[in-house]
Design a protein around this motif. Structure first.
Motif, PDB file in Angstrom:
ATOM      1  N   GLY A  41       3.857   9.723 -11.054  1.00 23.37           N
ATOM      2  CA  GLY A  41       5.000   9.357 -10.235  1.00 23.37           C
ATOM      3  C   GLY A  41       4.936   7.900  -9.876  1.00 23.37           C
ATOM      4  N   SER A  42       5.728   7.546  -8.891  1.00 20.71           N
ATOM      5  CA  SER A  42       5.760   6.169  -8.442  1.00 20.71           C
ATOM      6  C   SER A  42       5.936   6.192  -6.932  1.00 20.71           C
ATOM      7  N   ILE A  43       5.262   5.287  -6.262  1.00 21.38           N
ATOM      8  CA  ILE A  43       5.373   5.190  -4.806  1.00 21.38           C
ATOM      9  C   ILE A  43       5.935   3.808  -4.521  1.00 21.38           C
ATOM     10  N   VAL A  44       7.189   3.769  -4.055  1.00 24.49           N
ATOM     11  CA  VAL A  44       7.871   2.488  -3.883  1.00 24.49           C
ATOM     12  C   VAL A  44       7.129   1.636  -2.857  1.00 24.49           C
ATOM     13  N   GLY A  45       6.795   0.420  -3.258  1.00 24.20           N
ATOM     14  CA  GLY A  45       6.119  -0.513  -2.346  1.00 24.20           C
ATOM     15  C   GLY A  45       4.609  -0.415  -2.353  1.00 24.20           C
ATOM     16  N   LYS A  46       4.063   0.555  -3.082  1.00 20.96           N
ATOM     17  CA  LYS A  46       2.606   0.785  -3.065  1.00 20.96           C
ATOM     18  C   LYS A  46       1.809  -0.417  -3.583  1.00 20.96           C
ATOM     19  N   GLY A  47       2.304  -1.028  -4.670  1.00 22.16           N
ATOM     20  CA  GLY A  47       1.560  -2.156  -5.254  1.00 22.16           C
ATOM     21  C   GLY A  47       1.376  -3.277  -4.240  1.00 22.16           C
ATOM     22  N   VAL A  48       2.453  -3.603  -3.547  1.00 22.19           N
ATOM     23  CA  VAL A  48       2.421  -4.681  -2.556  1.00 22.19           C
ATOM     24  C   VAL A  48       1.498  -4.291  -1.395  1.00 22.19           C
ATOM     25  N   ILE A  49       1.628  -3.068  -0.936  1.00 23.35           N
ATOM     26  CA  ILE A  49       0.827  -2.611   0.214  1.00 23.35           C
ATOM     27  C   ILE A  49      -0.660  -2.590  -0.142  1.00 23.35           C
ATOM     28  N   ASN A  50      -0.997  -2.041  -1.304  1.00 22.23           N
ATOM     29  CA  ASN A  50      -2.427  -1.959  -1.668  1.00 22.23           C
ATOM     30  C   ASN A  50      -3.030  -3.338  -1.914  1.00 22.23           C
ATOM     31  N   ASN A  51      -2.219  -4.246  -2.480  1.00 21.78           N
ATOM     32  CA  ASN A  51      -2.666  -5.629  -2.695  1.00 21.78           C
ATOM     33  C   ASN A  51      -2.989  -6.280  -1.349  1.00 21.78           C
ATOM     34  N   GLU A 223       5.772   7.136   1.067  1.00 20.74           N
ATOM     35  CA  GLU A 223       5.949   5.690   1.288  1.00 20.74           C
ATOM     36  C   GLU A 223       5.655   5.339   2.739  1.00 20.74           C
ATOM     37  N   GLY A 224       6.151   6.176   3.666  1.00 22.25           N
ATOM     38  CA  GLY A 224       5.973   5.931   5.106  1.00 22.25           C
ATOM     39  C   GLY A 224       4.503   5.860   5.477  1.00 22.25           C
ATOM     40  N   ALA A 225       3.688   6.691   4.856  1.00 27.53           N
ATOM     41  CA  ALA A 225       2.251   6.700   5.168  1.00 27.53           C
ATOM     42  C   ALA A 225       1.604   5.384   4.734  1.00 27.53           C
ATOM     43  N   TYR A 226       1.994   4.885   3.553  1.00 27.31           N
ATOM     44  CA  TYR A 226       1.434   3.612   3.071  1.00 27.31           C
ATOM     45  C   TYR A 226       1.864   2.460   3.996  1.00 27.31           C
ATOM     46  N   VAL A 227       3.159   2.466   4.386  1.00 27.55           N
ATOM     47  CA  VAL A 227       3.671   1.417   5.284  1.00 27.55           C
ATOM     48  C   VAL A 227       2.906   1.460   6.611  1.00 27.55           C
ATOM     49  N   GLU A 228       2.721   2.664   7.145  1.00 32.47           N
ATOM     50  CA  GLU A 228       2.015   2.827   8.426  1.00 32.47           C
ATOM     51  C   GLU A 228       0.569   2.327   8.322  1.00 32.47           C
ATOM     52  N   MET A 229      -0.097   2.632   7.216  1.00 32.43           N
ATOM     53  CA  MET A 229      -1.497   2.193   7.070  1.00 32.43           C
ATOM     54  C   MET A 229      -1.597   0.663   7.002  1.00 32.43           C
ATOM     55  N   LEU A 230      -0.651   0.012   6.293  1.00 31.13           N
ATOM     56  CA  LEU A 230      -0.718  -1.460   6.248  1.00 31.13           C
ATOM     57  C   LEU A 230      -0.499  -2.025   7.654  1.00 31.13           C
TER      58      LEU A 230
END
Ligand code: TMP
Ligand code: ASP
Length: 235
Positions: A41-51, A223-230
């Motif tokens: 799948g794909s998680i929108v914004g994940k690349g930017v957040i993980n970077n 996506e919300g979880a990744y945003v929250e973690m950043l």
């Protein structure tokens, strides 16, 4: 700094050569897989957040004396790193039981472990990243006994730094996977990434999962979880 030949494309990142033999560029992707690539799948914004999360966490670890491959951020989804040869090992620490250890050993998810569990897996997709021990690693020449000792010591130190770092941000660090590499001058450094793809993060108050398990298990609001973690790491 310019991307030259692509050296490698993994499930979540691409690695490029640069005109400096001691530096690579890593590009983080939104692509997500689970269960050894079975689920895609794909998680929108994940690349930017993980970077960005990896930048903040690796800088913090460097300040606390852990050598890493990280040099600097180049863009939202790219970072400059030291060129390393990655040991084909996934190094895992578990502070609380979750994921594969529950399936394998019948432990209840959420069981607080008396001491952290340390695991090595052989990074090999064709065989599903099987768990191995020091003896396999030395016999297969994946690393020497001295290198294993360095990697184990650094991993426990990293856990001792990361646990309170995340706890202050309201996050229980359940477990994580890291990778190590060797630079051209022979130094062993922390490499790869530290992100919701590679750690389990549970909210201290609610136990809400704020990591890739939301994607693996179709829990929604990935996506919300990744945003929250950043946001937590930036706070
Ligand atoms: P596991 O419980 O599935 O063995 O995962 C342990 C930790 O390692 C968890 O934080 C997720 C992370 N992990 C990766 O980063 N890559 C992988 O391929 C796997 C299987 C786990
Ligand atoms: N197993 C990895 C994960 O769940 C991804 C994959 O192997 O496709 O994080």
């Amino acid at each position: 700094m310019e991307k030259l030949e692509q050296l490698y494309e993994g499930k979540a990142k691409k690695v490029f050569k640069t005109d400096n033999p001691n530096e690579f560029i890593i590009e983080y992707k939104d692509d997500a897989t689970a269960f050894n690539g079975e689920k895609k799948g794909s998680i929108v914004g994940k690349g930017v957040i993980n970077n960005k999360m990896t930048e903040l966490v690796f800088n913090m670890l460097e300040e606390k004396g852990i050598p890493t491959h990280f040099i600097k951020l180049l863009s939202d989804s790219e970072q400059l790193v030291k060129a390393v040869t990655i040991f084909p090992l996934e190094v895992i620490i578990r502070n609380t039981a979750a994921g594969s250890v529950c399936k394998r050993l019948g432990l209840e998810e959420g069981l607080k472990l008396k001491t952290p569990i340390f695991e090595f897996c052989y990074k090999n997709d064709a065989f599903g990243d099987p768990m191995i021990n020091d003896s396999h690693i030395i016999a297969m020449e994946l690393a020497t006994a001295d290198e294993i000792e360095t990697i184990r010591d650094m991993t426990y130190k990293i856990n001792d730094i990361l646990k309170p770092y995340f706890f202050e941000k309201g996050i229980n660090l359940i477990d994580f996977k890291i990778e190590f590499g060797k630079t051209n001058d022979g130094q062993i450094v922390l490499a790869d990434e530290i992100s919701p793809d590679t750690c389990r993060f549970w909210d201290v108050k609610t136990n809400e999962k704020l990591d890739k398990d939301r994607f693996r298990r179709d829990l929604g609001n990935v996506e919300g979880a990744y945003v929250e973690m950043l946001k937590r790491v930036q706070s």
